[in-house]
Scaffold this motif. Structure first.
Motif, PDB file in Angstrom:
ATOM      1  N   ALA A  18       0.834  -1.205   0.000  1.00  0.00           N
ATOM      2  CA  ALA A  18       0.000   0.000   0.000  1.00  0.00           C
ATOM      3  C   ALA A  18       0.870   1.257   0.000  1.00  0.00           C
ATOM      4  CB  ALA A  18      -0.945  -0.003   1.194  1.00  0.00           C
ATOM      5  N   LYS A  19       1.950   1.228   0.750  1.00  0.00           N
ATOM      6  CA  LYS A  19       2.858   2.384   0.807  1.00  0.00           C
ATOM      7  C   LYS A  19       3.537   2.604  -0.549  1.00  0.00           C
ATOM      8  CE  LYS A  19       5.676   4.976   3.660  1.00  0.00           C
ATOM      9  NZ  LYS A  19       5.451   5.682   4.856  1.00  0.00           N
ATOM     10  N   ILE A  20       3.941   1.522  -1.196  1.00  0.00           N
ATOM     11  CA  ILE A  20       4.536   1.630  -2.537  1.00  0.00           C
ATOM     12  C   ILE A  20       3.514   2.245  -3.497  1.00  0.00           C
ATOM     13  CG2 ILE A  20       5.373   0.326  -4.531  1.00  0.00           C
ATOM     14  CD1 ILE A  20       6.525  -1.732  -2.498  1.00  0.00           C
ATOM     15  N   ALA A  21       2.272   1.771  -3.435  1.00  0.00           N
ATOM     16  CA  ALA A  21       1.219   2.285  -4.321  1.00  0.00           C
ATOM     17  C   ALA A  21       0.944   3.764  -4.049  1.00  0.00           C
ATOM     18  CB  ALA A  21      -0.062   1.463  -4.160  1.00  0.00           C
ATOM     19  N   SER A  22       0.890   4.139  -2.785  1.00  0.00           N
ATOM     20  CA  SER A  22       0.656   5.532  -2.419  1.00  0.00           C
ATOM     21  C   SER A  22       1.768   6.437  -2.949  1.00  0.00           C
ATOM     22  CB  SER A  22       0.551   5.647  -0.894  1.00  0.00           C
ATOM     23  OG  SER A  22       0.406   6.984  -0.506  1.00  0.00           O
ATOM     24  N   GLN A  23       3.013   6.017  -2.766  1.00  0.00           N
ATOM     25  CA  GLN A  23       4.144   6.801  -3.252  1.00  0.00           C
ATOM     26  C   GLN A  23       4.148   6.875  -4.779  1.00  0.00           C
ATOM     27  OE1 GLN A  23       6.255   8.753  -1.668  1.00  0.00           O
ATOM     28  NE2 GLN A  23       7.241   9.300  -3.582  1.00  0.00           N
ATOM     29  N   ALA A  24       3.797   5.789  -5.436  1.00  0.00           N
ATOM     30  CA  ALA A  24       3.739   5.781  -6.900  1.00  0.00           C
ATOM     31  C   ALA A  24       2.679   6.766  -7.404  1.00  0.00           C
ATOM     32  CB  ALA A  24       3.447   4.368  -7.414  1.00  0.00           C
ATOM     33  N   ALA A  25       1.539   6.824  -6.721  1.00  0.00           N
ATOM     34  CA  ALA A  25       0.491   7.780  -7.098  1.00  0.00           C
ATOM     35  C   ALA A  25       1.000   9.200  -6.946  1.00  0.00           C
ATOM     36  CB  ALA A  25      -0.759   7.567  -6.249  1.00  0.00           C
ATOM     37  N   ARG A  26       1.713   9.457  -5.869  1.00  0.00           N
ATOM     38  CA  ARG A  26       2.280  10.793  -5.634  1.00  0.00           C
ATOM     39  C   ARG A  26       3.272  11.164  -6.734  1.00  0.00           C
ATOM     40  NH1 ARG A  26       3.288  13.311  -0.061  1.00  0.00           N
ATOM     41  NH2 ARG A  26       4.256  15.258  -0.644  1.00  0.00           N
ATOM     42  N   GLU A  27       4.117  10.204  -7.130  1.00  0.00           N
ATOM     43  CA  GLU A  27       5.073  10.427  -8.220  1.00  0.00           C
ATOM     44  C   GLU A  27       4.342  10.759  -9.519  1.00  0.00           C
ATOM     45  OE1 GLU A  27       7.235   6.761  -8.395  1.00  0.00           O
ATOM     46  OE2 GLU A  27       8.255   7.115  -6.488  1.00  0.00           O
ATOM     47  N   ALA A  28       3.265  10.038  -9.792  1.00  0.00           N
ATOM     48  CA  ALA A  28       2.513  10.245 -11.033  1.00  0.00           C
ATOM     49  C   ALA A  28       1.889  11.636 -11.087  1.00  0.00           C
ATOM     50  CB  ALA A  28       1.432   9.182 -11.183  1.00  0.00           C
ATOM     51  N   LEU A  29       1.440  12.134  -9.937  1.00  0.00           N
ATOM     52  CA  LEU A  29       0.778  13.441  -9.899  1.00  0.00           C
ATOM     53  C   LEU A  29       1.778  14.589  -9.910  1.00  0.00           C
ATOM     54  CD1 LEU A  29      -2.052  12.624  -7.355  1.00  0.00           C
ATOM     55  CD2 LEU A  29      -2.221  12.814  -9.856  1.00  0.00           C
ATOM     56  N   ARG A  30       3.034  14.309  -9.587  1.00  0.00           N
ATOM     57  CA  ARG A  30       4.125  15.298  -9.615  1.00  0.00           C
ATOM     58  C   ARG A  30       3.780  16.571  -8.842  1.00  0.00           C
ATOM     59  NH1 ARG A  30       4.229  13.656 -15.315  1.00  0.00           N
ATOM     60  NH2 ARG A  30       5.993  12.254 -15.567  1.00  0.00           N
ATOM     61  N   GLU A  31       3.194  16.386  -7.680  1.00  0.00           N
ATOM     62  CA  GLU A  31       2.868  17.539  -6.848  1.00  0.00           C
ATOM     63  C   GLU A  31       3.936  17.723  -5.788  1.00  0.00           C
ATOM     64  OE1 GLU A  31      -1.139  17.427  -5.490  1.00  0.00           O
ATOM     65  OE2 GLU A  31      -1.927  17.543  -7.511  1.00  0.00           O
ATOM     66  N   GLY A  32       4.009  18.893  -5.239  1.00  0.00           N
ATOM     67  CA  GLY A  32       5.036  19.231  -4.258  1.00  0.00           C
ATOM     68  C   GLY A  32       4.858  18.525  -2.931  1.00  0.00           C
ATOM     69  N   PRO A  33       5.820  18.727  -2.036  1.00  0.00           N
ATOM     70  CA  PRO A  33       5.808  18.042  -0.743  1.00  0.00           C
ATOM     71  C   PRO A  33       4.658  18.449   0.172  1.00  0.00           C
ATOM     72  CG  PRO A  33       7.611  19.623  -0.856  1.00  0.00           C
ATOM     73  CD  PRO A  33       6.980  19.586  -2.212  1.00  0.00           C
ATOM     74  N   THR A  34       4.029  19.596  -0.092  1.00  0.00           N
ATOM     75  CA  THR A  34       2.916  20.026   0.759  1.00  0.00           C
ATOM     76  C   THR A  34       1.569  19.512   0.252  1.00  0.00           C
ATOM     77  OG1 THR A  34       2.701  22.098  -0.466  1.00  0.00           O
ATOM     78  CG2 THR A  34       4.133  22.112   1.488  1.00  0.00           C
ATOM     79  N   ALA A  35       1.557  18.877  -0.908  1.00  0.00           N
ATOM     80  CA  ALA A  35       0.306  18.346  -1.467  1.00  0.00           C
ATOM     81  C   ALA A  35      -0.180  17.174  -0.613  1.00  0.00           C
ATOM     82  CB  ALA A  35       0.537  17.887  -2.902  1.00  0.00           C
ATOM     83  N   PRO A  36      -1.497  17.004  -0.533  1.00  0.00           N
ATOM     84  CA  PRO A  36      -2.036  15.876   0.237  1.00  0.00           C
ATOM     85  C   PRO A  36      -1.523  14.544  -0.324  1.00  0.00           C
ATOM     86  CG  PRO A  36      -3.770  17.397  -0.401  1.00  0.00           C
ATOM     87  CD  PRO A  36      -2.536  17.818  -1.125  1.00  0.00           C
TER      88      PRO A  36
END
Length: 110
Positions: A18-36
């Motif tokens: 789940a953590k890998i999937a969550s991080q992968a989603a964050r990478e795909a969205l390319r949002e900054g560190p303050t993004a949800p």
């Protein structure tokens, strides 16, 4: 030398997948560190994982394109890092946020 069948097995905990999937989603969205941070829930059976991920997206944006990028990135990263097949990734857009909006809700649109 120990035969391969006698070496045992490696099990990756569902929360790690789940953590890998969550991080992968964050990478795909390319949002900054303050993004949800996207939230992922997984169901693992053998070496097959089904993923449900909840994201927040900027508004306005191409929601379909972003969700497709999330699906592809999760499939690739979970496959590569965990060695699992990912036949299904369900993406839920929980909230849209628009930085130009001010006031109640901090620019978030429900």
């Amino acid at each position: 030398m120990v035969e391969p069948a006698e070496r045992g097995a490696t099990r990756i905990a569902d929360r790690v997948v789940a953590k890998i999937a969550s991080q992968a989603a964050r990478e795909a969205l390319r949002e900054g560190p303050t993004a949800p941070r996207p939230h992922a829930v997984v169901a693992v059976r053998d070496r097959v994982v089904r993923v449900r991920v909840t994201v927040e997206l900027g508004y306005p944006s191409d929601i379909g394109t972003q969700c497709g990028a999330v699906r592809r990135q999760i499939t690739e990263r979970v496959g590569h890092l965990a060695g699992m097949e990912v036949p299904e990734v369900a993406v839920t857009v929980e909230r849209l946020h628009a930085p130009q909006l001010t006031g109640v809700g901090g620019g978030r649109v429900r």
